[in-house]
Scaffold this motif. Structure first.
Motif, PDB file in Angstrom:
ATOM      1  N   UNK A   1     -39.906 -20.245 -31.514  1.00 21.86           N
ATOM      2  CA  UNK A   1     -38.661 -20.544 -32.191  1.00 21.86           C
ATOM      3  C   UNK A   1     -37.468 -20.312 -31.276  1.00 21.86           C
ATOM      4  N   UNK A   2     -36.283 -20.537 -31.811  1.00 16.53           N
ATOM      5  CA  UNK A   2     -35.073 -20.396 -31.004  1.00 16.53           C
ATOM      6  C   UNK A   2     -34.516 -18.982 -31.028  1.00 16.53           C
ATOM      7  N   UNK A   3     -34.549 -18.315 -32.169  1.00 18.25           N
ATOM      8  CA  UNK A   3     -33.870 -17.021 -32.308  1.00 18.25           C
ATOM      9  C   UNK A   3     -34.806 -15.840 -32.125  1.00 18.25           C
ATOM     10  N   UNK A   4     -36.030 -15.947 -32.621  1.00 17.31           N
ATOM     11  CA  UNK A   4     -36.922 -14.791 -32.638  1.00 17.31           C
ATOM     12  C   UNK A   4     -37.248 -14.232 -31.248  1.00 17.31           C
ATOM     13  N   UNK A   5     -37.420 -15.055 -30.189  1.00 12.65           N
ATOM     14  CA  UNK A   5     -37.687 -14.455 -28.875  1.00 12.65           C
ATOM     15  C   UNK A   5     -36.599 -13.499 -28.409  1.00 12.65           C
ATOM     16  N   UNK A   6     -35.345 -13.831 -28.686  1.00 13.89           N
ATOM     17  CA  UNK A   6     -34.246 -12.957 -28.274  1.00 13.89           C
ATOM     18  C   UNK A   6     -34.189 -11.705 -29.140  1.00 13.89           C
ATOM     19  N   UNK A   7     -34.576 -11.852 -30.413  1.00 12.30           N
ATOM     20  CA  UNK A   7     -34.652 -10.674 -31.275  1.00 12.30           C
ATOM     21  C   UNK A   7     -35.717  -9.717 -30.760  1.00 12.30           C
ATOM     22  N   UNK A   8     -36.861 -10.267 -30.314  1.00 11.19           N
ATOM     23  CA  UNK A   8     -37.920  -9.415 -29.755  1.00 11.19           C
ATOM     24  C   UNK A   8     -37.432  -8.661 -28.521  1.00 11.19           C
ATOM     25  N   UNK A   9     -36.776  -9.373 -27.592  1.00  7.51           N
ATOM     26  CA  UNK A   9     -36.332  -8.740 -26.345  1.00  7.51           C
ATOM     27  C   UNK A   9     -35.310  -7.634 -26.609  1.00  7.51           C
ATOM     28  N   UNK A  10     -34.337  -7.911 -27.467  1.00  8.73           N
ATOM     29  CA  UNK A  10     -33.310  -6.913 -27.762  1.00  8.73           C
ATOM     30  C   UNK A  10     -33.890  -5.748 -28.556  1.00  8.73           C
ATOM     31  N   UNK A  11     -34.885  -6.020 -29.399  1.00  4.38           N
ATOM     32  CA  UNK A  11     -35.534  -4.930 -30.135  1.00  4.38           C
ATOM     33  C   UNK A  11     -36.284  -3.992 -29.198  1.00  4.38           C
ATOM     34  N   UNK A  12     -36.889  -4.551 -28.157  1.00  3.04           N
ATOM     35  CA  UNK A  12     -37.541  -3.699 -27.156  1.00  3.04           C
ATOM     36  C   UNK A  12     -36.534  -2.787 -26.465  1.00  3.04           C
ATOM     37  N   UNK A  13     -35.323  -3.306 -26.223  1.00  2.00           N
ATOM     38  CA  UNK A  13     -34.273  -2.472 -25.644  1.00  2.00           C
ATOM     39  C   UNK A  13     -33.868  -1.334 -26.559  1.00  2.00           C
ATOM     40  N   UNK A  14     -33.789  -1.611 -27.863  1.00  2.00           N
ATOM     41  CA  UNK A  14     -33.458  -0.564 -28.829  1.00  2.00           C
ATOM     42  C   UNK A  14     -34.550   0.500 -28.861  1.00  2.00           C
ATOM     43  N   UNK A  15     -35.821   0.076 -28.869  1.00  2.00           N
ATOM     44  CA  UNK A  15     -36.928   1.031 -28.869  1.00  2.00           C
ATOM     45  C   UNK A  15     -36.914   1.907 -27.626  1.00  2.00           C
ATOM     46  N   UNK A  16     -36.639   1.294 -26.473  1.00  2.00           N
ATOM     47  CA  UNK A  16     -36.569   2.077 -25.240  1.00  2.00           C
ATOM     48  C   UNK A  16     -35.459   3.113 -25.306  1.00  2.00           C
ATOM     49  N   UNK A  17     -34.306   2.727 -25.857  1.00  2.00           N
ATOM     50  CA  UNK A  17     -33.194   3.670 -25.984  1.00  2.00           C
ATOM     51  C   UNK A  17     -33.525   4.807 -26.944  1.00  2.00           C
ATOM     52  N   UNK A  18     -34.186   4.487 -28.062  1.00  2.00           N
ATOM     53  CA  UNK A  18     -34.562   5.528 -29.013  1.00  2.00           C
ATOM     54  C   UNK A  18     -35.566   6.515 -28.431  1.00  2.00           C
ATOM     55  N   UNK A  19     -36.333   6.090 -27.442  1.00  2.00           N
ATOM     56  CA  UNK A  19     -37.263   7.007 -26.777  1.00  2.00           C
ATOM     57  C   UNK A  19     -36.563   7.838 -25.703  1.00  2.00           C
ATOM     58  N   UNK A  20     -35.606   7.243 -24.995  1.00  2.00           N
ATOM     59  CA  UNK A  20     -34.959   7.924 -23.863  1.00  2.00           C
ATOM     60  C   UNK A  20     -34.038   9.037 -24.346  1.00  2.00           C
TER      61      UNK A  20
END
Length: 550
Positions: free
Chosen positions: A74-93
């Motif tokens: 799709x058009x939007x979901x890939x970017x949602x996945x990438x940005x969500x990974x960034x949020x998860x990384x921040x919540x761990x750091x």
């Protein structure tokens, strides 16, 4: 869009919106960990500006890239996945910065402190940036799934409700004592336990939204011959197919956009249609009023109403009054979120009964009056009640501008077409709409004489502005093509940029204003002034076609 199933689907679709707001609201409350790591307070405020500044730079790229992405997901979901990974990384750091620094410093105390500060800055900046930017593809996803104006209004009303609900939960979670539970014993403390809970909430919300969204694929299916070659004839061609699929992925799509379309994106980002320019100007002034209020309200209550001193020694009377004021200010912001949640639920009904213009203007008038009352009053009860009323404006700014943008894009030929391209080219001539309307108002004999029409042929003078010259064709076609290709993701990115810019300005200039006036009341007075300016520009927003004609 009626029925409990449709409403429940909207709730599930916006679950990531709620999860994002919970994580951002709760995570940012642990910014004082920077002070414990040795960062000075003046630099800590600069760290808080990293996310909004990066968002201003990358939001147009991400918004436009999602408009042109051809990923199989799709058009939007890939970017949602990438940005969500960034949020998860921040919540761990953030909660484990000290442990990570100790493992990477190899016993050096100086290197350990520097790494801990660097990791905390990385975590806070990543959380703020990814958390704020991720709302742009989520808003565009809602616009793709709900195109009708009423459905779009209900979708963004639910979006605003989930944001407000997430803010309430996000502000409440850090206030609870997690250190005495069994999980805290195994995980290591208050911060570790809280952030583990945030990771769990966020992961669940991501998977729920991704499962419910079901965004249609924008890729072209291969023909029978291509499918046969891919699956049976050649391993080399199969590799090419995989490489083609990789190129259509979100990361490659974003990189290609950054490389080849950056000038065009920022040209479209700067040269916005008139309707979007007026909407964004009103949105910017309104958000500056609301954000100036939200960022400094607790400090105003602690120093202004309770007359406390934040720099006083712990345990003194002045410090106790300040801490009590901070708690009362937090209660006011919680009431603001609760009020915003209520108005988000009834926003669609208010718009149907009173209209978008009345709802928008009344919300900003209510905000401005509330801010003025807070400036003039010394009653804690009245100030707290007025702070709750500001939630009406918060819910409106998260709903109506995005609904209007969806409406603009649904009728692009009416709202988003450039004025220079609103012309009809016929046999080398250009006839403007104004000239057509003027001709219809005259009598038939008047038309034959004054417009130069004889025997069914139109004669135009070269000196008149209506005369069309072929060398202008390319420029007009390019302008028309730019407006035809303008995606809703880019305009949502512009709206989100006004929100980020409204955070940058107060952090840069409010300190100087308070130092000049020597009163924290300047915080709320500035928000009231911005609210009044927002009301003025809101009167120029194009809400329907009647506003275009006027």
């Amino acid at each position: 869009m009626t029925g409990w199933r449709s409403q429940w689907r909207l709730v599930l679709l916006n679950s990531l919106t709620c999860g994002l707001e919970i994580c951002v609201a709760a995570g940012i409350t642990y910014v004082p960990l920077l002070l414990e790591a040795g960062v000075e307070e003046q630099y800590m405020t600069m760290v808080l500006g990293i996310g909004p500044v990066l968002g201003l730079l990358f939001i147009p790229l991400i918004g436009s890239a999602s408009d042109h992405c051809n990923s199989s997901y799709g058009r939007r979901r890939p970017f949602i996945w990438l940005l969500s990974l960034g949020v998860l990384l921040a919540l761990f750091i953030i909660p484990h910065a000290d442990v990570l620094a100790a493992n990477l410093s190899w016993g050096s105390t100086r290197r350990n402190q520097a790494l801990q500060v660097g990791l905390l800055i990385l975590g806070v900046g990543l959380l703020d940036f990814c958390g704020q930017v991720c709302f742009t593809p989520l808003e565009a996803l809602l616009s793709d799934l709900y195109r009708e104006r009423d459905d779009c209004g209900q979708a963004f009303a639910m979006f605003s409700f989930m944001v407000s609900l997430g803010g309430c939960v996000g502000y409440l979670l850090p206030a609870l004592d997690w250190s005495g539970g069994l999980l805290s014993f195994y995980l290591g403390g208050q911060a570790e336990c809280l952030f583990s809970l945030l990771i769990l909430i966020f992961v669940v919300s991501v998977f729920v939204t991704m499962k419910v969204s079901e965004e249609p694929s924008s890729t072209v299916e291969p023909g029978p011959l291509e499918a046969g070659w891919c699956f049976s004839r050649s391993c080399c061609y199969a590799f090419q197919c995989k490489l083609r699929a990789l190129k259509s992925g979100p990361l490659m799509c974003l990189l290609r956009t950054c490389w080849s379309m950056t000038p065009a994106i920022y040209r479209s980002y700067c040269h916005v249609p008139r309707v979007m320019r007026q909407l964004c100007l009103a949105q910017l002034c309104s958000w500056m009023g609301v954000m100036s209020f939200m960022l400094f309200y607790t400090d105003f209550v602690g120093e202004g109403l309770y007359e406390g001193v934040p720099s006083a020694a712990p345990g003194t009377a002045l410090r106790k009054r300040y801490d009590e004021g901070i708690r009362m200010g937090s209660l006011g912001l919680f009431l603001q979120c609760a009020t915003s949640t209520f108005f988000s639920l009834v926003m669609s009904r208010l718009v149907r009964v009173f209209g978008s213009r009345t709802v928008y203007l009344s919300s900003m008038i209510c905000f401005t009056i509330s801010a003025l009352v807070i400036c003039l009053s010394k009653s804690v009860l009245l100030v707290t009640a007025m702070s709750g009323l500001t939630g009406f404006a918060y819910a409106t700014l998260q709903t109506l501008p995005y609904t209007l943008t969806c409406h603009y894009h649904k009728e692009k030929e009416v709202y988003l077409e450039n004025s220079k391209t609103k012309k009809t080219h016929t046999n080398g001539f250009t006839i403007t709409r104004d000239s057509v309307y003027m001709s219809l108002d005259n009598g038939s004999e008047d038309v034959n004489h004054k417009s130069g029409i004889s025997n069914g042929h139109a004669n135009y003078n070269r000196d008149k502005p209506e005369y069309y010259h072929p060398q202008n064709d390319a420029r007009l076609d390019l302008e028309s093509e730019d407006f035809e290709k303008r995606g809703v993701g880019l305009d949502f990115a512009i709206l989100d940029s006004t929100f980020l810019l409204s955070q940058v300005f107060p952090t840069l200039f409010m300190g100087m204003i308070v130092q000049f006036t020597e009163s924290v009341t300047a915080y709320i007075a500035s928000s009231a002034i911005f609210g009044a300016i927002g009301i003025y520009f809101a009167t120029h927003i194009i809400f329907d076609q009647k506003d275009l004609r006027s």
